[in-house]
Motif scaffolding. Structure first.
Motif, PDB file in Angstrom:
ATOM      1  N   ALA A  11       0.827  -1.212   0.000  1.00 38.89           N
ATOM      2  CA  ALA A  11       0.000   0.000   0.000  1.00 38.89           C
ATOM      3  C   ALA A  11       0.859   1.258   0.000  1.00 38.89           C
ATOM      4  CB  ALA A  11      -0.945  -0.004   1.201  1.00 38.89           C
ATOM      5  N   GLY A  12       1.754   1.354  -0.958  1.00 40.44           N
ATOM      6  CA  GLY A  12       2.555   2.555  -1.143  1.00 40.44           C
ATOM      7  C   GLY A  12       1.815   3.475  -2.101  1.00 40.44           C
ATOM      8  N   ILE A  13       1.392   4.620  -1.626  1.00 40.06           N
ATOM      9  CA  ILE A  13       0.537   5.499  -2.411  1.00 40.06           C
ATOM     10  C   ILE A  13       1.215   5.942  -3.703  1.00 40.06           C
ATOM     11  CG2 ILE A  13      -0.852   7.611  -2.354  1.00 40.06           C
ATOM     12  CD1 ILE A  13      -1.588   5.358  -0.271  1.00 40.06           C
ATOM     13  N   SER A  14       2.494   6.301  -3.635  1.00 41.82           N
ATOM     14  CA  SER A  14       3.167   6.770  -4.850  1.00 41.82           C
ATOM     15  C   SER A  14       3.219   5.675  -5.914  1.00 41.82           C
ATOM     16  CB  SER A  14       4.570   7.276  -4.528  1.00 41.82           C
ATOM     17  OG  SER A  14       5.354   6.254  -3.955  1.00 41.82           O
ATOM     18  N   GLY A  15       3.472   4.445  -5.509  1.00 41.87           N
ATOM     19  CA  GLY A  15       3.491   3.343  -6.466  1.00 41.87           C
ATOM     20  C   GLY A  15       2.115   3.037  -7.033  1.00 41.87           C
ATOM     21  N   ILE A  16       1.095   3.149  -6.198  1.00 40.51           N
ATOM     22  CA  ILE A  16      -0.271   2.910  -6.656  1.00 40.51           C
ATOM     23  C   ILE A  16      -0.663   3.967  -7.680  1.00 40.51           C
ATOM     24  CG2 ILE A  16      -2.703   2.927  -5.946  1.00 40.51           C
ATOM     25  CD1 ILE A  16      -1.742   1.624  -3.286  1.00 40.51           C
ATOM     26  N   VAL A  17      -0.397   5.230  -7.363  1.00 36.62           N
ATOM     27  CA  VAL A  17      -0.750   6.320  -8.285  1.00 36.62           C
ATOM     28  C   VAL A  17       0.062   6.227  -9.568  1.00 36.62           C
ATOM     29  CG1 VAL A  17      -0.711   8.832  -8.592  1.00 36.62           C
ATOM     30  CG2 VAL A  17      -1.541   7.857  -6.457  1.00 36.62           C
ATOM     31  N   ALA A  18       1.363   5.964  -9.462  1.00 38.75           N
ATOM     32  CA  ALA A  18       2.206   5.858 -10.649  1.00 38.75           C
ATOM     33  C   ALA A  18       1.756   4.724 -11.561  1.00 38.75           C
ATOM     34  CB  ALA A  18       3.664   5.661 -10.239  1.00 38.75           C
ATOM     35  N   LYS A  40      -5.704  -1.302 -13.440  1.00 36.62           N
ATOM     36  CA  LYS A  40      -6.104   0.054 -13.070  1.00 36.62           C
ATOM     37  C   LYS A  40      -7.285   0.098 -12.110  1.00 36.62           C
ATOM     38  CE  LYS A  40      -4.810   2.478 -17.287  1.00 36.62           C
ATOM     39  NZ  LYS A  40      -4.027   1.780 -18.128  1.00 36.62           N
ATOM     40  N   GLY A  41      -8.154  -0.897 -12.138  1.00 36.83           N
ATOM     41  CA  GLY A  41      -9.393  -0.863 -11.361  1.00 36.83           C
ATOM     42  C   GLY A  41      -9.174  -0.672  -9.872  1.00 36.83           C
ATOM     43  N   TRP A  42      -8.402  -1.528  -9.260  1.00 37.71           N
ATOM     44  CA  TRP A  42      -8.192  -1.424  -7.818  1.00 37.71           C
ATOM     45  C   TRP A  42      -7.392  -0.176  -7.479  1.00 37.71           C
ATOM     46  CZ3 TRP A  42      -3.727  -1.211  -4.998  1.00 37.71           C
ATOM     47  CH2 TRP A  42      -2.534  -1.570  -5.636  1.00 37.71           C
ATOM     48  N   ARG A  43      -6.486   0.223  -8.371  1.00 37.50           N
ATOM     49  CA  ARG A  43      -5.696   1.434  -8.130  1.00 37.50           C
ATOM     50  C   ARG A  43      -6.590   2.675  -8.123  1.00 37.50           C
ATOM     51  NH1 ARG A  43      -0.092   0.450  -8.985  1.00 37.50           N
ATOM     52  NH2 ARG A  43       0.268  -1.648  -9.753  1.00 37.50           N
ATOM     53  N   LEU A  44      -7.483   2.772  -9.098  1.00 36.59           N
ATOM     54  CA  LEU A  44      -8.410   3.900  -9.157  1.00 36.59           C
ATOM     55  C   LEU A  44      -9.340   3.907  -7.945  1.00 36.59           C
ATOM     56  CD1 LEU A  44      -9.247   3.925 -12.968  1.00 36.59           C
ATOM     57  CD2 LEU A  44      -8.020   5.702 -11.689  1.00 36.59           C
ATOM     58  N   ALA A  45      -9.823   2.734  -7.549  1.00 38.21           N
ATOM     59  CA  ALA A  45     -10.705   2.645  -6.380  1.00 38.21           C
ATOM     60  C   ALA A  45      -9.959   3.076  -5.114  1.00 38.21           C
ATOM     61  CB  ALA A  45     -11.229   1.216  -6.225  1.00 38.21           C
ATOM     62  N   PHE A  46      -8.711   2.673  -4.988  1.00 38.92           N
ATOM     63  CA  PHE A  46      -7.899   3.034  -3.826  1.00 38.92           C
ATOM     64  C   PHE A  46      -7.729   4.550  -3.744  1.00 38.92           C
ATOM     65  CE2 PHE A  46      -4.170   3.489  -1.202  1.00 38.92           C
ATOM     66  CZ  PHE A  46      -4.190   2.410  -0.336  1.00 38.92           C
ATOM     67  N   VAL A  47      -7.352   5.167  -4.864  1.00 37.92           N
ATOM     68  CA  VAL A  47      -7.149   6.616  -4.892  1.00 37.92           C
ATOM     69  C   VAL A  47      -8.471   7.355  -4.686  1.00 37.92           C
ATOM     70  CG1 VAL A  47      -6.398   8.559  -6.331  1.00 37.92           C
ATOM     71  CG2 VAL A  47      -5.048   6.455  -6.269  1.00 37.92           C
ATOM     72  N   ALA A  48      -9.547   6.855  -5.269  1.00 43.13           N
ATOM     73  CA  ALA A  48     -10.865   7.478  -5.072  1.00 43.13           C
ATOM     74  C   ALA A  48     -11.244   7.457  -3.591  1.00 43.13           C
ATOM     75  CB  ALA A  48     -11.924   6.759  -5.908  1.00 43.13           C
ATOM     76  N   GLY A  49     -10.938   6.371  -2.914  1.00 40.38           N
ATOM     77  CA  GLY A  49     -11.206   6.292  -1.484  1.00 40.38           C
ATOM     78  C   GLY A  49     -10.362   7.266  -0.688  1.00 40.38           C
ATOM     79  N   LEU A  50      -9.111   7.456  -1.101  1.00 35.45           N
ATOM     80  CA  LEU A  50      -8.230   8.417  -0.421  1.00 35.45           C
ATOM     81  C   LEU A  50      -8.767   9.840  -0.529  1.00 35.45           C
ATOM     82  CD1 LEU A  50      -4.631   7.259  -1.422  1.00 35.45           C
ATOM     83  CD2 LEU A  50      -5.724   7.068   0.804  1.00 35.45           C
ATOM     84  N   VAL A  51      -9.439  10.136  -1.623  1.00 38.98           N
ATOM     85  CA  VAL A  51      -9.990  11.477  -1.827  1.00 38.98           C
ATOM     86  C   VAL A  51     -11.389  11.596  -1.219  1.00 38.98           C
ATOM     87  CG1 VAL A  51     -10.730  13.135  -3.582  1.00 38.98           C
ATOM     88  CG2 VAL A  51      -8.611  11.849  -3.906  1.00 38.98           C
ATOM     89  N   ALA A  52     -12.223  10.594  -1.442  1.00 37.90           N
ATOM     90  CA  ALA A  52     -13.637  10.680  -1.045  1.00 37.90           C
ATOM     91  C   ALA A  52     -13.851  10.619   0.463  1.00 37.90           C
ATOM     92  CB  ALA A  52     -14.428   9.569  -1.731  1.00 37.90           C
ATOM     93  N   VAL A  53     -13.148   9.755   1.156  1.00 45.33           N
ATOM     94  CA  VAL A  53     -13.383   9.585   2.589  1.00 45.33           C
ATOM     95  C   VAL A  53     -13.072  10.856   3.382  1.00 45.33           C
ATOM     96  CG1 VAL A  53     -12.698   8.309   4.653  1.00 45.33           C
ATOM     97  CG2 VAL A  53     -13.235   7.078   2.546  1.00 45.33           C
TER      98      VAL A  53
END
Length: 139
Positions: free
Chosen positions: A33-40, A48-61
């Protein structure tokens, strides 16, 4: 140094949530769960699916929590947009130089007792302490 808004229970709860989420991602998905690696990886990886969901959760919550006034955060309005942009750029450069971010190294890497991550986290902390001290923000 003065600690402002010392909230050990919410800090403990947040740490438990972050640690649990990182552990679940590692155990279930085999991913760090390294954010920079997930976003990159959003632009270059086929998963891409789980990566986008992870980032969306980081913003939405946080938007939901702060929007419902369930928590308060320090206001950044007193800082110029240019200063904030420079700070973000420097964090990004540091992330690339360190081959990861505080979540990847500080939470996941140290949890796996990775020597590289322990050294990287010590460097992050030293740079943060030096920045706060040089800027006179420590108290």
């Amino acid at each position: 140094m003065t600690i402002v808004n010392f909230t050990p229970l919410s800090a403990l709860g947040g740490g438990l949530l972050i640690g649990s989420a990182a552990l679940i991602l590692l155990l279930v998905g085999g991913r760090i769960a390294g954010i920079s690696g997930i976003v990159a990886g959003i632009g270059s990886q086929s998963d891409k699916g789980w990566r986008l969901a992870f980032v969306a959760g980081l913003v939405a919550v946080p938007m939901l929590i702060f929007g419902l006034d369930l928590a308060e955060a320090y206001s950044l309005q007193e800082y110029s947009p240019w200063r904030l942009l420079l700070a973000g750029l420097l964090v990004g450069i540091g992330t690339r130089l360190g081959n990861g971010c505080t979540s990847g190294h500080g939470i996941c890497g140290m949890g796996r007792l990775s020597p590289r991550s322990i050294i990287a986290t010590l460097m992050f902390m030293a740079a943060g302490i030096a920045t706060v001290t040089l800027q006179g923000l420590g108290g």
